[in-house]
Design a protein around this motif. Sequence first.
Motif, PDB file in Angstrom:
ATOM      1  N   UNK A   7       3.733  -3.443  -0.768  1.00 19.74           N
ATOM      2  CA  UNK A   7       3.289  -3.692  -2.325  1.00 19.74           C
ATOM      3  C   UNK A   7       1.832  -3.419  -2.261  1.00 19.74           C
ATOM      4  N   UNK A   8       1.261  -2.241  -2.804  1.00 21.64           N
ATOM      5  CA  UNK A   8      -0.110  -2.016  -2.943  1.00 21.64           C
ATOM      6  C   UNK A   8      -0.896  -2.249  -4.136  1.00 21.64           C
ATOM      7  N   UNK A   9      -0.662  -3.185  -4.565  1.00 22.63           N
ATOM      8  CA  UNK A   9      -1.261  -3.527  -6.046  1.00 22.63           C
ATOM      9  C   UNK A   9      -2.691  -4.241  -5.527  1.00 22.63           C
ATOM     10  N   UNK A  10      -3.064  -5.183  -6.781  1.00 20.33           N
ATOM     11  CA  UNK A  10      -4.310  -5.933  -6.655  1.00 20.33           C
ATOM     12  C   UNK A  10      -4.231  -6.851  -5.390  1.00 20.33           C
ATOM     13  N   UNK A  11      -3.298  -7.453  -4.944  1.00 18.88           N
ATOM     14  CA  UNK A  11      -3.401  -8.398  -3.829  1.00 18.88           C
ATOM     15  C   UNK A  11      -2.945  -7.742  -2.470  1.00 18.88           C
ATOM     16  N   UNK A  26      -3.634  -0.835   9.322  1.00 20.63           N
ATOM     17  CA  UNK A  26      -2.829  -1.120   8.216  1.00 20.63           C
ATOM     18  C   UNK A  26      -1.975  -0.069   7.682  1.00 20.63           C
ATOM     19  N   UNK A  27      -0.507  -0.512   7.937  1.00 21.16           N
ATOM     20  CA  UNK A  27       0.269   0.425   7.460  1.00 21.16           C
ATOM     21  C   UNK A  27       0.904  -0.103   5.861  1.00 21.16           C
ATOM     22  N   UNK A  28       0.962   0.588   4.795  1.00 18.67           N
ATOM     23  CA  UNK A  28       1.251   0.471   3.511  1.00 18.67           C
ATOM     24  C   UNK A  28       2.604   0.751   3.044  1.00 18.67           C
ATOM     25  N   UNK A  29       3.210   0.329   2.472  1.00 15.33           N
ATOM     26  CA  UNK A  29       4.599   0.640   1.812  1.00 15.33           C
ATOM     27  C   UNK A  29       4.530   0.452   0.325  1.00 15.33           C
ATOM     28  N   UNK A  30       4.798   1.417  -0.596  1.00 16.17           N
ATOM     29  CA  UNK A  30       5.017   1.344  -2.194  1.00 16.17           C
ATOM     30  C   UNK A  30       6.047   2.242  -2.508  1.00 16.17           C
ATOM     31  N   UNK A  31       6.627   1.717  -3.511  1.00 16.92           N
ATOM     32  CA  UNK A  31       7.867   2.621  -4.091  1.00 16.92           C
ATOM     33  C   UNK A  31       7.342   3.762  -4.959  1.00 16.92           C
ATOM     34  N   UNK A  32       5.788   3.567  -5.305  1.00 16.40           N
ATOM     35  CA  UNK A  32       5.428   4.782  -5.824  1.00 16.40           C
ATOM     36  C   UNK A  32       4.671   5.869  -4.959  1.00 16.40           C
ATOM     37  N   UNK A  33       4.975   7.054  -5.163  1.00 15.66           N
ATOM     38  CA  UNK A  33       4.354   8.254  -4.023  1.00 15.66           C
ATOM     39  C   UNK A  33       2.945   8.259  -4.490  1.00 15.66           C
ATOM     40  N   UNK A  34       2.532   8.036  -5.755  1.00 15.55           N
ATOM     41  CA  UNK A  34       1.372   8.402  -6.292  1.00 15.55           C
ATOM     42  C   UNK A  34       0.328   7.330  -5.579  1.00 15.55           C
ATOM     43  N   UNK A 121      -2.700  -3.006  -9.964  1.00 17.81           N
ATOM     44  CA  UNK A 121      -2.757  -1.720  -9.414  1.00 17.81           C
ATOM     45  C   UNK A 121      -3.525  -1.669  -8.109  1.00 17.81           C
ATOM     46  N   UNK A 122      -3.342  -0.324  -7.345  1.00 21.35           N
ATOM     47  CA  UNK A 122      -4.334  -0.287  -6.238  1.00 21.35           C
ATOM     48  C   UNK A 122      -5.639   0.157  -6.659  1.00 21.35           C
ATOM     49  N   UNK A 123      -6.109   0.471  -7.937  1.00 23.57           N
ATOM     50  CA  UNK A 123      -7.234   0.617  -8.239  1.00 23.57           C
ATOM     51  C   UNK A 123      -8.113  -0.290  -8.630  1.00 23.57           C
ATOM     52  N   UNK A 124      -7.403  -1.674  -8.823  1.00 26.85           N
ATOM     53  CA  UNK A 124      -7.923  -2.899  -9.215  1.00 26.85           C
ATOM     54  C   UNK A 124      -8.264  -3.641  -7.797  1.00 26.85           C
ATOM     55  N   UNK A 125      -7.519  -3.026  -6.852  1.00 33.60           N
ATOM     56  CA  UNK A 125      -8.078  -3.681  -5.434  1.00 33.60           C
ATOM     57  C   UNK A 125      -9.378  -3.654  -5.175  1.00 33.60           C
ATOM     58  N   UNK A 126      -9.882  -4.842  -4.367  1.00 31.00           N
ATOM     59  CA  UNK A 126     -11.474  -4.857  -4.081  1.00 31.00           C
ATOM     60  C   UNK A 126     -11.221  -5.402  -2.714  1.00 31.00           C
TER      61      UNK A 126
END
Length: 278
Positions: A7-11, A26-34, A121-126
Amino acid sequence: MNIGIVGLGLIGGSLAYDFRALGYKVLGVSRQPQTCEDAVKLGAVDVASGDLTSLAPVDVVFICTPVSVIDAIAARLIPHLSQNAILTDVGSVKGSVVKRLTPLWPCFIGGHPMAGSEETGIHAAQSRLFAGNPYILTPTAETPADVIETMKELVSQLDCNLHECSPTVHDRAVAWISHLPKMTSAALITACLSEADSEILQLAQSFASSGFRDTSRVGGGNPELGCMMAQYNREELLRSLHQYRHSLDQLTDVIERSDWSALEDLLNQTQAERPKFL
C-alpha cells in the motif's frame, strides 16, 4: 534488513521514504501499476510491483491499506514470508485487526503511526512525516519478545514518540483524540451547510479563515478512513460521541441561561487543559 510496504499511499509511501533514507532496502507493493511506477521514480522505494510474492525476501512487512482489507492481504501474503519475518500494520483501529491476525502469524504485531493529512496517494507521501508524532505498538501476551524489540528499535529510527499499549486501550484512547474529532469535524461542516439562506452560506464560505480551517480539516479528509473508524471502533466511538453530545448540551444550557460566569469558567478550563493533549 529488507522492508516491505504493502500500500503505497500517504502512510506507506512516507514510511518507505524514511526507511530508504535510513539505508534499508524497501520493496513496495501496490495494485495500481502507475503508483508502482511513480513510487520508484520519486525514490520512495527501490522496487515496486503488484505481486505480493515479491516480498518473500523481506524481514519486516508493513501493511498500509484500509483496515477492511488487511485480513485478505495478510492471508495472501503469509504463505510467501520467511518463517521469522515480522508482519505489522498501520491501521487506526487495533482490537479487531490484532484479534484476527495474531492467530494467522506468530510474528505479527499491531502498529499505528499517528500522523497524516487530508491528502492521499503516493504524491502526498513525505519524508519525516512521523518525526515528533506518536507511533503506537500494540503487542499481546502472545507476541514474541524479539518481535517487540525489533519493532521498537526499527520504529524509533523514525524519530517518533514511541508508545506501547494493549489493542483495547489503544482503541479507547484514539476514539477520543482521533475518531471523535473526525466525526465532530464532519458534523461542523454539515451544520454549516444547513444554512437555508444561500447568500448567508456564500458569505460564510467567503469569511472562513484559520478557525474554520483548523476545526474542519479532518472532517474534510478521506471519507473511507472515517467509515473504517466508525465500523471497526464502533462501541468506543459511540461512547465518545455520547459524551460529546452531553458536553454540547451543557454548553447550550449555559448560553441559554446567559450564565457568562459559568461559560468563562468552562473556557478557562479548556484553555488550561488543551496543552496536555498537544
